[in-house]
Write an enzyme that holds these catalytic residues in place. Structure first.
Site, PDB file in Angstrom:
ATOM      1  N   CYS A  72     -78.753 -62.960 -10.948  1.00 15.74           N
ATOM      2  CA  CYS A  72     -77.994 -63.640 -10.181  1.00 15.74           C
ATOM      3  C   CYS A  72     -77.341 -62.448  -9.228  1.00 15.74           C
ATOM      4  O   CYS A  72     -77.012 -61.359  -9.701  1.00 15.74           O
ATOM      5  CB  CYS A  72     -76.808 -64.187 -10.653  1.00 15.74           C
ATOM      6  SG  CYS A  72     -75.456 -65.009  -9.558  1.00 15.74           S
ATOM      7  N   CYS A 129     -80.284 -65.080  -3.224  1.00 23.46           N
ATOM      8  CA  CYS A 129     -79.706 -66.148  -3.999  1.00 23.46           C
ATOM      9  C   CYS A 129     -80.631 -66.716  -5.136  1.00 23.46           C
ATOM     10  O   CYS A 129     -81.814 -67.429  -4.507  1.00 23.46           O
ATOM     11  CB  CYS A 129     -78.821 -67.362  -3.676  1.00 23.46           C
ATOM     12  SG  CYS A 129     -78.221 -68.589  -4.482  1.00 23.46           S
ATOM     13  N   GLU A 165     -66.381 -63.761  -6.758  1.00 19.89           N
ATOM     14  CA  GLU A 165     -65.708 -64.144  -5.813  1.00 19.89           C
ATOM     15  C   GLU A 165     -64.435 -63.967  -5.475  1.00 19.89           C
ATOM     16  O   GLU A 165     -64.020 -63.760  -4.374  1.00 19.89           O
ATOM     17  CB  GLU A 165     -66.069 -65.774  -5.713  1.00 19.89           C
ATOM     18  CG  GLU A 165     -67.664 -66.074  -5.226  1.00 19.89           C
ATOM     19  CD  GLU A 165     -68.028 -66.082  -4.016  1.00 19.89           C
ATOM     20  OE1 GLU A 165     -67.300 -65.970  -3.055  1.00 19.89           O
ATOM     21  OE2 GLU A 165     -69.014 -65.699  -3.711  1.00 19.89           O
ATOM     22  N   ASP A 195     -76.956 -66.507   0.960  1.00 19.83           N
ATOM     23  CA  ASP A 195     -76.490 -66.660  -0.514  1.00 19.83           C
ATOM     24  C   ASP A 195     -75.394 -67.622  -0.470  1.00 19.83           C
ATOM     25  O   ASP A 195     -74.903 -68.147   0.586  1.00 19.83           O
ATOM     26  CB  ASP A 195     -75.969 -65.288  -1.005  1.00 19.83           C
ATOM     27  CG  ASP A 195     -75.385 -65.601  -2.588  1.00 19.83           C
ATOM     28  OD1 ASP A 195     -76.056 -66.065  -3.403  1.00 19.83           O
ATOM     29  OD2 ASP A 195     -74.365 -64.999  -2.902  1.00 19.83           O
ATOM     30  N   SER A 196     -75.199 -68.177  -1.797  1.00 22.82           N
ATOM     31  CA  SER A 196     -74.041 -69.078  -1.888  1.00 22.82           C
ATOM     32  C   SER A 196     -72.700 -68.466  -1.510  1.00 22.82           C
ATOM     33  O   SER A 196     -71.566 -69.119  -1.373  1.00 22.82           O
ATOM     34  CB  SER A 196     -74.064 -69.638  -3.244  1.00 22.82           C
ATOM     35  OG  SER A 196     -73.623 -68.493  -4.231  1.00 22.82           O
ATOM     36  N   HIS A 219     -74.702 -62.100  -7.500  1.00 24.14           N
ATOM     37  CA  HIS A 219     -73.369 -61.553  -7.790  1.00 24.14           C
ATOM     38  C   HIS A 219     -73.309 -60.640  -8.961  1.00 24.14           C
ATOM     39  O   HIS A 219     -72.287 -59.983  -8.795  1.00 24.14           O
ATOM     40  CB  HIS A 219     -72.528 -62.781  -8.225  1.00 24.14           C
ATOM     41  CG  HIS A 219     -72.247 -64.066  -7.007  1.00 24.14           C
ATOM     42  ND1 HIS A 219     -73.018 -64.507  -6.442  1.00 24.14           N
ATOM     43  CD2 HIS A 219     -70.766 -63.995  -6.455  1.00 24.14           C
ATOM     44  CE1 HIS A 219     -72.307 -65.150  -5.329  1.00 24.14           C
ATOM     45  NE2 HIS A 219     -71.292 -65.047  -5.329  1.00 24.14           N
TER      46      HIS A 219
HETATM   47  N1  DGL Z   1     -75.527 -65.438  -6.248  1.00 20.64           N
HETATM   48  C1  DGL Z   1     -76.295 -66.673  -6.470  1.00 20.64           C
HETATM   49  C2  DGL Z   1     -77.648 -66.523  -7.454  1.00 20.64           C
HETATM   50  O1  DGL Z   1     -78.133 -65.416  -7.299  1.00 20.64           O
HETATM   51  C3  DGL Z   1     -75.397 -68.093  -6.798  1.00 20.64           C
HETATM   52  C4  DGL Z   1     -74.440 -67.962  -7.487  1.00 20.64           C
HETATM   53  C5  DGL Z   1     -73.674 -69.209  -7.513  1.00 20.64           C
HETATM   54  O2  DGL Z   1     -73.430 -69.529  -6.463  1.00 20.64           O
HETATM   55  O3  DGL Z   1     -73.400 -69.841  -8.730  1.00 20.64           O
HETATM   56  O4  DGL Z   1     -77.786 -67.228  -8.103  1.00 20.64           O
END
Ligand code: DGL
Length: 273
Positions: free
Chosen positions: A184, A72, A151, A9-10, A186
């Site tokens: 997402c 991600c 984050e 993931d990012s 996150h």
């Molecule tokens: N968690 C990621 C997603 O599902 C990336 C969020 C990001 O880095 O902008 O898209």
């Protein structure tokens, strides 16, 4: 020892998928890599997300993973097809599992999707949902404020509530959806805030559960499930601030992460596309 499952993931978002993988596949060893240093990926151009994703993938291929989970949505939207075509291990993303889970529960076939700018502009969710059922109506919205919030470990409090309320207003005004996909990884970390803002009548979908089910199915089908008795030792790698990562991870897993290391990513790999 069995080969591990690789998860990328990012940043910390993929931990929401990792927790489901650990829950559904408790014997499997997992190697998680979060590119926290360069998070967010959402506002970045496709080519850049592609390059960064390949760097993460190459790092994990060197660890001899047996399955890659792109935890991600942004990276899934931009690289899943390419990775599936190129790698000789199975690769799964989070978009199709999320779409499937939403279709299962929606009664009025009006589905909301929230995600990063990259995911929303790629139209990956509307395309996937409509490919499964053409009658589905999709309302999507990008929520650029959410990833930095997560984050930073801001999961509750007045400021967080206000950001969520302000961001989701356009979706609430459009109304009529009965299901909302957290597009997402996150966002499940602020699921309660989102649910509270959208109302209890909205079914909120996280893709983690369905993604882990798919991972489990693929490993079983390929006869690659670990059958030994050695308890798995998961490894976590981050390109950024370890303290922040550890705090979010420990809170999310309810137990301390035992192996966490900071790494640098580079393009120096024979397998880089
Ligand atoms: N968690 C990621 C997603 O599902 C990336 C969020 C990001 O880095 O902008 O898209």
């Amino acid at each position: 020892m069995s080969k591990p499952i690789g998860v990328i993931d990012s940043g910390v978002g993929g931990l929401t998928v990792a927790r489901e993988l650990i829950r559904q596949l408790p014997k499997e060893r997992m190697i998680y890599l979060g590119d926290t240093l360069r998070c967010p990926y959402g506002p970045r151009p496709k080519e850049e997300v592609r390059t960064f994703t390949w760097q993460m993938v190459n790092y994990l291929l060197d660890k001899d993973i047996k399955l890659l989970v792109i935890a991600c949505n942004t990276a899934t939207a931009f690289t899943l097809d390419e990775l599936q075509d190129t790698l000789d291990i199975p690769v799964i993303g989070v978009i199709e599992p999320g779409a499937r889970a939403a279709i299962k529960v929606s009664r009025n076939k009006r589905i909301g999707v929230i995600g990063t700018e990259g995911t929303v502009s790629s139209q990956a969710y509307p395309n996937t949902l409509k490919a499964i059922d053409q009658q589905i109506k999709v309302n999507d919205l990008s929520c650029p404020a959410f990833v930095p919030m997560v984050e930073d470990g801001m999961f509750d409090g007045t400021e967080a509530e206000e950001i969520v309320a302000h961001t989701l207003r356009p979706l609430k005004e459009k109304n009529h959806i009965d299901t909302l996909i957290l597009g997402c990884t996150h966002y499940p970390l602020i699921r309660d805030l989102i649910q509270q803002e959208m109302g209890e009548h909205i079914q909120v979908i996280c893709s983690g559960e369905e993604t882990a089910r798919e991972a489990s199915f693929i490993l079983a089908y390929n006869d690659q499930l670990y059958n030994g008795s050695t308890p798995p030792k998961h490894e976590f790698y981050s390109t950024g601030d370890l303290e922040k990562f550890e705090k979010v991870a420990n809170g999310w897993f309810n137990e301390p992460v035992s192996f966490l290391k900071q790494i640098e990513l580079s393009l120096n790999s024979s397998r880089t596309s």
